[in-house]
Design a protein around this motif. Structure first.
Motif, PDB file in Angstrom:
ATOM      1  N   ALA A 154       3.653  10.248  -6.980  1.00 52.37           N
ATOM      2  CA  ALA A 154       4.540  11.121  -8.139  1.00 52.37           C
ATOM      3  C   ALA A 154       4.231  11.168  -8.994  1.00 52.37           C
ATOM      4  N   ALA A 155       3.063  10.303  -8.836  1.00 51.84           N
ATOM      5  CA  ALA A 155       1.541  10.441 -11.168  1.00 51.84           C
ATOM      6  C   ALA A 155       1.117  11.565 -10.880  1.00 51.84           C
ATOM      7  N   LEU A 156       1.021  12.492  -9.224  1.00 52.83           N
ATOM      8  CA  LEU A 156       0.135  13.339  -9.478  1.00 52.83           C
ATOM      9  C   LEU A 156       1.483  14.714  -9.146  1.00 52.83           C
ATOM     10  N   LEU A 157       2.375  14.732  -9.203  1.00 49.38           N
ATOM     11  CA  LEU A 157       3.130  15.594  -9.396  1.00 49.38           C
ATOM     12  C   LEU A 157       3.636  15.622 -10.562  1.00 49.38           C
ATOM     13  N   ARG A 158       3.659  15.056 -11.820  1.00 44.39           N
ATOM     14  CA  ARG A 158       4.018  14.778 -12.836  1.00 44.39           C
ATOM     15  C   ARG A 158       3.147  16.402 -13.853  1.00 44.39           C
ATOM     16  N   ASP A 159       3.491  16.553 -14.788  1.00 42.58           N
ATOM     17  CA  ASP A 159       2.219  17.433 -15.544  1.00 42.58           C
ATOM     18  C   ASP A 159       1.386  17.005 -16.537  1.00 42.58           C
ATOM     19  N   GLY A 160       0.825  17.981 -17.089  1.00 43.61           N
ATOM     20  CA  GLY A 160       0.364  16.638 -18.276  1.00 43.61           C
ATOM     21  C   GLY A 160      -1.002  15.555 -17.098  1.00 43.61           C
ATOM     22  N   PRO A 161      -1.564  15.301 -18.312  1.00 48.05           N
ATOM     23  CA  PRO A 161      -2.406  13.958 -18.112  1.00 48.05           C
ATOM     24  C   PRO A 161      -2.105  12.578 -17.035  1.00 48.05           C
ATOM     25  N   HIS A 197       3.252   5.596 -16.148  1.00 52.33           N
ATOM     26  CA  HIS A 197       4.325   6.624 -16.491  1.00 52.33           C
ATOM     27  C   HIS A 197       5.540   7.092 -15.418  1.00 52.33           C
ATOM     28  N   THR A 198       4.780   6.208 -14.244  1.00 50.41           N
ATOM     29  CA  THR A 198       5.902   6.372 -12.673  1.00 50.41           C
ATOM     30  C   THR A 198       6.761   5.481 -12.596  1.00 50.41           C
ATOM     31  N   GLY A 199       8.030   5.481 -12.477  1.00 53.85           N
ATOM     32  CA  GLY A 199       8.474   3.927 -12.443  1.00 53.85           C
ATOM     33  C   GLY A 199       8.387   3.187 -10.849  1.00 53.85           C
ATOM     34  N   VAL A 200       7.503   4.293 -10.177  1.00 53.11           N
ATOM     35  CA  VAL A 200       7.913   3.648  -8.669  1.00 53.11           C
ATOM     36  C   VAL A 200       6.600   2.670  -8.749  1.00 53.11           C
ATOM     37  N   PHE A 201       5.482   2.992  -9.815  1.00 55.68           N
ATOM     38  CA  PHE A 201       4.365   1.927  -9.778  1.00 55.68           C
ATOM     39  C   PHE A 201       4.780   0.432 -10.557  1.00 55.68           C
ATOM     40  N   GLY A 202       5.213   0.704 -11.261  1.00 58.77           N
ATOM     41  CA  GLY A 202       5.968  -1.007 -11.893  1.00 58.77           C
ATOM     42  C   GLY A 202       6.595  -1.451 -11.029  1.00 58.77           C
ATOM     43  N   GLY A 228       0.854  -0.978   0.121  1.00 58.98           N
ATOM     44  CA  GLY A 228      -0.339   0.357   0.331  1.00 58.98           C
ATOM     45  C   GLY A 228       0.527   0.726   0.114  1.00 58.98           C
ATOM     46  N   THR A 229       1.862   1.177   0.428  1.00 56.54           N
ATOM     47  CA  THR A 229       2.938   2.083   0.478  1.00 56.54           C
ATOM     48  C   THR A 229       3.581   3.153  -0.640  1.00 56.54           C
ATOM     49  N   LEU A 230       3.689   1.255  -1.549  1.00 49.99           N
ATOM     50  CA  LEU A 230       4.258   1.440  -2.583  1.00 49.99           C
ATOM     51  C   LEU A 230       3.642   2.465  -3.517  1.00 49.99           C
ATOM     52  N   PHE A 231       2.337   1.872  -2.940  1.00 49.56           N
ATOM     53  CA  PHE A 231       1.141   2.240  -4.608  1.00 49.56           C
ATOM     54  C   PHE A 231       1.069   3.461  -4.197  1.00 49.56           C
ATOM     55  N   ALA A 232       0.792   4.230  -2.601  1.00 50.53           N
ATOM     56  CA  ALA A 232       0.561   5.645  -2.258  1.00 50.53           C
ATOM     57  C   ALA A 232       1.402   6.519  -3.140  1.00 50.53           C
ATOM     58  N   LEU A 233       3.215   5.539  -3.054  1.00 56.05           N
ATOM     59  CA  LEU A 233       4.271   6.956  -3.344  1.00 56.05           C
ATOM     60  C   LEU A 233       4.294   7.320  -5.008  1.00 56.05           C
TER      61      LEU A 233
END
Length: 300
Positions: A26-33, A38-43, A17-22
């Protein structure tokens, strides 16, 4: 991830759960949709989830993630296509590892059960073989000693000692066959042996003339019952008379002794009960109303 499989379930869920939250942050801090993929943490979080969570949860989590990606923003099909093997391959490898481990554990359990069953068989067979043989040898040796001490017929004493030698050799051969699992009991031979053992013990014997009418599948178990029953009569009963009754599917060993031979279940009766259960039979043992003791084996 290797050490994570040793964590308690709650800590595994907390870690994933902690990794998915990070990954979401990370995805929200990126510009655009909003593109979770697109985040390496998510993969990395997906791979960790596959290794640490049950396979069903991992597959469900992957499907939910793909559905959220489609629902929340434009789909980058090239990247989504790259996520699929990142989920499927770890799941497949995990399932394969689990299967190999489970097969290894099952093999060890089967081997342990087989070893335990073989030990039980060997202990039961040796008890049945040696108990009777040693009892008969003891009785015949004592008879020969008493004949010699009383100044009786030396030829009779020599005959008993010859029987002792023969029984010793026979017991040695039976032990070898028992250890190798090749011993096949004979009800007719046990009747002859019972007659000789009871005679040497000074116990009157009433035995059936033959065992030809006994069902073939019961002859072996009944041979063990007869051997154990006669051994108990000689060793424990203090009887002067022993009677063996034999039917197509039942056998009884009766005595008139005051002793309670094997009234309580021991190794002998427990082993007999197992042998009879294997052919759909049962063992009954207890004192007779008029005195004495009865051991009965039957299949109804």
């Amino acid at each position: 991830m290797v050490g994570g499989v040793r964590l308690p379930p709650r800590r595994r869920i907390l870690l994933v759960g902690t990794l998915f939250a990070l990954a979401v942050v990370a995805a929200l801090l990126r510009d655009g949709p909003l593109r979770l993929g697109h985040t390496g943490v998510f993969g990395f979080a997906l791979v960790v989830a596959v290794w640490l969570l049950p396979a069903r949860w991992s597959v469900l989590l992957g499907l939910v993630t793909l559905a959220l990606q489609v629902f929340l923003g434009p789909v980058d099909w090239g990247h989504v296509g790259g996520l699929v093997p990142g989920i499927v391959i770890p799941v497949a490898v995990t399932l394969l590892i689990r299967l190999v481990v489970q097969l290894g554990q099952a093999h060890e359990e089967i081997a342990a059960l087989a070893a335990a069953a073989e030990r039980d068989r060997l202990a039961r067979d040796l008890h049945d073989v040696l108990g009777h043989s040693l009892t008969t040898i003891t009785v015949k040796s004592g008879l020969a000693r008493r004949v010699l001490e009383s100044g009786g017929d030396p030829e009779r004493a020599l005959a008993e000692l010859r029987d002792v030698e023969r029984l010793s050799r026979q017991a040695h051969g039976e032990v070898r066959l028992t250890v190798s699992g090749r011993r096949r009991p004979s009800l007719a031979a046990e009747l002859a042996g019972a007659r000789a053992a009871l005679r040497a013990a000074g116990i009157g014997a009433v035995l059936p003339p033959s065992a030809d009418h006994v069902r073939a599948e019961l002859a072996g178990p009944f041979a063990y019952v007869l051997r154990e029953g006669v051994t108990n009569v000689i060793r424990h009963s203090g009887a002067t008379r022993c009677e063996v009754l034999l039917g197509d599917d039942w056998l009884e060993v009766r005595d008139d002794g005051p002793g309670r031979n094997a009234a309580e279940p021991g190794n002998g009766l427990s082993g007999l009960a197992e042998r009879l259960r294997a052919v759909g039979g049962r063992i009954e043992a207890g004192p007779l109303p008029a005195g004495g003791f009865r051991l009965r084996a039957s299949r109804t």
